[in-house]
Scaffold this motif. Sequence first.
Motif, PDB file in Angstrom:
ATOM      1  N   ALA A  97       2.716 -11.741  -1.433  1.00 23.94           N
ATOM      2  CA  ALA A  97       2.601 -10.289  -1.265  1.00 23.94           C
ATOM      3  C   ALA A  97       3.974  -9.620  -1.326  1.00 23.94           C
ATOM      4  O   ALA A  97       4.128  -8.533  -1.892  1.00 23.94           O
ATOM      5  N   VAL A  98       4.986 -10.268  -0.739  1.00 25.11           N
ATOM      6  CA  VAL A  98       6.346  -9.719  -0.781  1.00 25.11           C
ATOM      7  C   VAL A  98       6.838  -9.631  -2.223  1.00 25.11           C
ATOM      8  O   VAL A  98       7.379  -8.597  -2.650  1.00 25.11           O
ATOM      9  N   CYS A  99       6.653 -10.713  -2.988  1.00 28.54           N
ATOM     10  CA  CYS A  99       7.109 -10.712  -4.384  1.00 28.54           C
ATOM     11  C   CYS A  99       6.358  -9.677  -5.205  1.00 28.54           C
ATOM     12  O   CYS A  99       6.946  -8.977  -6.039  1.00 28.54           O
ATOM     13  N   MET A 100       5.059  -9.565  -4.973  1.00 29.33           N
ATOM     14  CA  MET A 100       4.252  -8.583  -5.703  1.00 29.33           C
ATOM     15  C   MET A 100       4.740  -7.163  -5.404  1.00 29.33           C
ATOM     16  O   MET A 100       4.893  -6.339  -6.320  1.00 29.33           O
ATOM     17  N   THR A 101       5.020  -6.888  -4.143  1.00 29.31           N
ATOM     18  CA  THR A 101       5.479  -5.552  -3.757  1.00 29.31           C
ATOM     19  C   THR A 101       6.857  -5.251  -4.333  1.00 29.31           C
ATOM     20  O   THR A 101       7.097  -4.150  -4.850  1.00 29.31           O
ATOM     21  N   ALA A 102       7.762  -6.214  -4.252  1.00 23.01           N
ATOM     22  CA  ALA A 102       9.098  -6.018  -4.812  1.00 23.01           C
ATOM     23  C   ALA A 102       9.024  -5.773  -6.312  1.00 23.01           C
ATOM     24  O   ALA A 102       9.776  -4.958  -6.863  1.00 23.01           O
ATOM     25  N   ASP A 162       0.829  -1.213   0.000  1.00 22.09           N
ATOM     26  CA  ASP A 162       0.000   0.000   0.000  1.00 22.09           C
ATOM     27  C   ASP A 162       0.860   1.259   0.000  1.00 22.09           C
ATOM     28  O   ASP A 162       0.549   2.245  -0.686  1.00 22.09           O
ATOM     29  N   ARG A 163       1.943   1.251   0.764  1.00 28.14           N
ATOM     30  CA  ARG A 163       2.811   2.429   0.823  1.00 28.14           C
ATOM     31  C   ARG A 163       3.445   2.719  -0.538  1.00 28.14           C
ATOM     32  O   ARG A 163       3.580   3.883  -0.935  1.00 28.14           O
ATOM     33  N   LEU A 164       3.801   1.674  -1.234  1.00 26.84           N
ATOM     34  CA  LEU A 164       4.403   1.857  -2.556  1.00 26.84           C
ATOM     35  C   LEU A 164       3.376   2.326  -3.581  1.00 26.84           C
ATOM     36  O   LEU A 164       3.631   3.255  -4.358  1.00 26.84           O
ATOM     37  N   ILE A 165       2.222   1.686  -3.596  1.00 24.55           N
ATOM     38  CA  ILE A 165       1.193   2.009  -4.586  1.00 24.55           C
ATOM     39  C   ILE A 165       0.764   3.473  -4.485  1.00 24.55           C
ATOM     40  O   ILE A 165       0.504   4.141  -5.489  1.00 24.55           O
ATOM     41  N   PHE A 166       0.702   4.002  -3.266  1.00 26.00           N
ATOM     42  CA  PHE A 166       0.239   5.375  -3.073  1.00 26.00           C
ATOM     43  C   PHE A 166       1.380   6.398  -3.100  1.00 26.00           C
ATOM     44  O   PHE A 166       1.149   7.591  -2.905  1.00 26.00           O
ATOM     45  N   SER A 167       2.599   5.962  -3.361  1.00 22.33           N
ATOM     46  CA  SER A 167       3.732   6.883  -3.355  1.00 22.33           C
ATOM     47  C   SER A 167       3.812   7.665  -4.663  1.00 22.33           C
ATOM     48  O   SER A 167       3.428   7.175  -5.734  1.00 22.33           O
ATOM     49  N   SER A 168       4.314   8.882  -4.588  1.00 22.94           N
ATOM     50  CA  SER A 168       4.479   9.706  -5.793  1.00 22.94           C
ATOM     51  C   SER A 168       5.516   9.093  -6.723  1.00 22.94           C
ATOM     52  O   SER A 168       5.408   9.214  -7.950  1.00 22.94           O
ATOM     53  N   GLN A 169       6.523   8.423  -6.152  1.00 22.76           N
ATOM     54  CA  GLN A 169       7.556   7.798  -6.987  1.00 22.76           C
ATOM     55  C   GLN A 169       6.959   6.717  -7.889  1.00 22.76           C
ATOM     56  O   GLN A 169       7.340   6.593  -9.050  1.00 22.76           O
ATOM     57  N   PHE A 170       6.005   5.962  -7.345  1.00 22.01           N
ATOM     58  CA  PHE A 170       5.363   4.935  -8.167  1.00 22.01           C
ATOM     59  C   PHE A 170       4.456   5.569  -9.217  1.00 22.01           C
ATOM     60  O   PHE A 170       4.466   5.165 -10.382  1.00 22.01           O
ATOM     61  N   ASN A 191      12.298   6.739   4.061  1.00 16.34           N
ATOM     62  CA  ASN A 191      12.413   6.897   5.510  1.00 16.34           C
ATOM     63  C   ASN A 191      12.217   8.343   5.955  1.00 16.34           C
ATOM     64  O   ASN A 191      11.731   8.609   7.055  1.00 16.34           O
ATOM     65  N   GLN A 192      12.592   9.281   5.096  1.00 16.43           N
ATOM     66  CA  GLN A 192      12.378  10.690   5.415  1.00 16.43           C
ATOM     67  C   GLN A 192      10.893  11.021   5.512  1.00 16.43           C
ATOM     68  O   GLN A 192      10.500  11.983   6.173  1.00 16.43           O
ATOM     69  N   SER A 193      10.063  10.213   4.849  1.00 14.25           N
ATOM     70  CA  SER A 193       8.606  10.414   4.889  1.00 14.25           C
ATOM     71  C   SER A 193       7.929   9.402   5.807  1.00 14.25           C
ATOM     72  O   SER A 193       6.707   9.248   5.769  1.00 14.25           O
ATOM     73  N   ASN A 194       8.735   8.692   6.616  1.00 12.75           N
ATOM     74  CA  ASN A 194       8.216   7.678   7.534  1.00 12.75           C
ATOM     75  C   ASN A 194       7.477   6.548   6.807  1.00 12.75           C
ATOM     76  O   ASN A 194       6.507   5.996   7.323  1.00 12.75           O
ATOM     77  N   LEU A 195       7.929   6.229   5.600  1.00  6.25           N
ATOM     78  CA  LEU A 195       7.349   5.122   4.839  1.00  6.25           C
ATOM     79  C   LEU A 195       8.242   3.892   4.926  1.00  6.25           C
ATOM     80  O   LEU A 195       8.446   3.175   3.942  1.00  6.25           O
ATOM     81  N   ARG A 246      17.880   3.360  -2.831  1.00  3.41           N
ATOM     82  CA  ARG A 246      17.998   4.674  -2.184  1.00  3.41           C
ATOM     83  C   ARG A 246      16.618   5.280  -1.965  1.00  3.41           C
ATOM     84  O   ARG A 246      16.318   5.816  -0.882  1.00  3.41           O
ATOM     85  N   ILE A 247      15.763   5.217  -2.960  1.00  4.92           N
ATOM     86  CA  ILE A 247      14.411   5.768  -2.833  1.00  4.92           C
ATOM     87  C   ILE A 247      13.647   5.068  -1.717  1.00  4.92           C
ATOM     88  O   ILE A 247      12.970   5.702  -0.905  1.00  4.92           O
ATOM     89  N   LEU A 248      13.782   3.738  -1.648  1.00  3.45           N
ATOM     90  CA  LEU A 248      12.988   2.962  -0.696  1.00  3.45           C
ATOM     91  C   LEU A 248      13.580   2.940   0.711  1.00  3.45           C
ATOM     92  O   LEU A 248      12.962   2.409   1.629  1.00  3.45           O
ATOM     93  N   THR A 249      14.772   3.513   0.869  1.00  2.00           N
ATOM     94  CA  THR A 249      15.377   3.598   2.202  1.00  2.00           C
ATOM     95  C   THR A 249      15.518   5.065   2.605  1.00  2.00           C
ATOM     96  O   THR A 249      14.672   5.596   3.306  1.00  2.00           O
TER      97      THR A 249
END
Length: 453
Positions: free
Chosen positions: A105-110, A32-40, A174-178, A167-170
């Motif tokens: 779910a892990v594979c789908m998210t990755a 969910d965090r990835l799907i709703f991110s601006s980067q995605f 992390n700067q956005s608490n995601l 880098r984006i995902l860490t």
Amino acid sequence: MNWQTLFSNKRLGAEHRNAHENFRTDYMRDYDRLIFSSQFRRLQNKTQVFPLPGAVFVHNRLTHSLEVASVGRSLGKAIGEKVVEKHKDQLNQEAIEFYKFELSAVCMTACIAHDIGNPPFGHSGEEAIRTYFKELEGEKLSILTQNLTENQFNDFKYFEGNANAFRILTTIFNQSNLNLTYTTLASIIKYPADSTNGFKKKSYISAKKSGFFDTEIDFYKSIANELNINALNEKNTVFARHPFVFLVEAADDICYRIIDLEDAHRLNIISIQEARDLLEPFFENQEGKKNIKEKVDTIEDDKQKLAFLRAMLIGKLVFKCTEVFFEYESQLLDGTLNKPLIDLLDEKIIALIDKIDQISIKKIYNDKSVIEIEIAGYHIIGGLLKEFISAVLQPNSPKSKKLLQLIPNQFSIEKEENVYQNIQSVVDFISGMTDLYAIDLYRKITGIQIPHL
């Protein structure tokens, strides 16, 4: 490595594991965090192969990532169930629950994150960034040589979308608490090596390219320590691949070959007969092959014919990759497997895949429209880098002060002496652009297009 310790719902930046919500597991929350991110979201306007979009819709990075995620979910489900079936006596209840219900779910998210670090204009965007830094000379080269370590400079000279995704995902997430879970992050890193020890194609598969920049090395070491991923060199700068990475990679390898053919057919680069000649042989000497060909013949629309063959072939390759995963289970766990799963299939399938690759290189990846967008990418990304890198290295000039105001606050530019961080902020800014935004900004700052005129 062993199946019992290869997963953890601990989140990067959090000291303790998070408790599950009533209706979402930790791995669902990652998705969910990835799907709703601006980067995605920005992937919808980043080139996959062909220019975006004309009268004919073709895949972009976002649609490609969603399709890869669908295949990754299937692979994760199949592998997870077989891990439980084979090793149930050695797994505790938490592990059994994870492999039965969460690995998919892990594979789908990755998979939806696997291209999140790619710059505009496809792979030529990566090469444009590398080329700019490799061709630096004079004062700029001198400043970087004096202020950056070898590995920091290599981060830019060998810029890699995979490392940028980490880098984006860490750092940036992390700067956005995601903060994402260790398991999801480990599943994304195809090449767990730094920029200096990566790009050694004759070495480990882990070191074919790089998977983390200098700023994120400690993040990966924390993940490796939590999941018992072993280092492959004394300096702890090259690590074994996490087994889940092979599933994410397989999903991508399966998808891009077939969807590139689909797009090429839609653009009249590949005829329906050429596509059928490439895909139907996968089903020869297989029960039901005649029925498959007959079904294709009954479909009137050529696009639907190709869609049917695509669905059948994806199903077949998912099954075959699942089989080969367990044939090489011991090498996967001890970190010595040095080939992608798709390269370990039987000789007939590999030969047919090689034929697709040959046709794709000849007719698709060297099509005029693809070459044109790649050349444009070199000029636009190279031009943006030239302007903004000059601004951070010489911040006191009137033009530099104006240019630096165009960089959003999230990409903070620090004091003059922090050269590495400032350059990294510029690369973060440019690599995160969509194709259209990069074109628009390039036109405006070079005077090709005057705003509001």
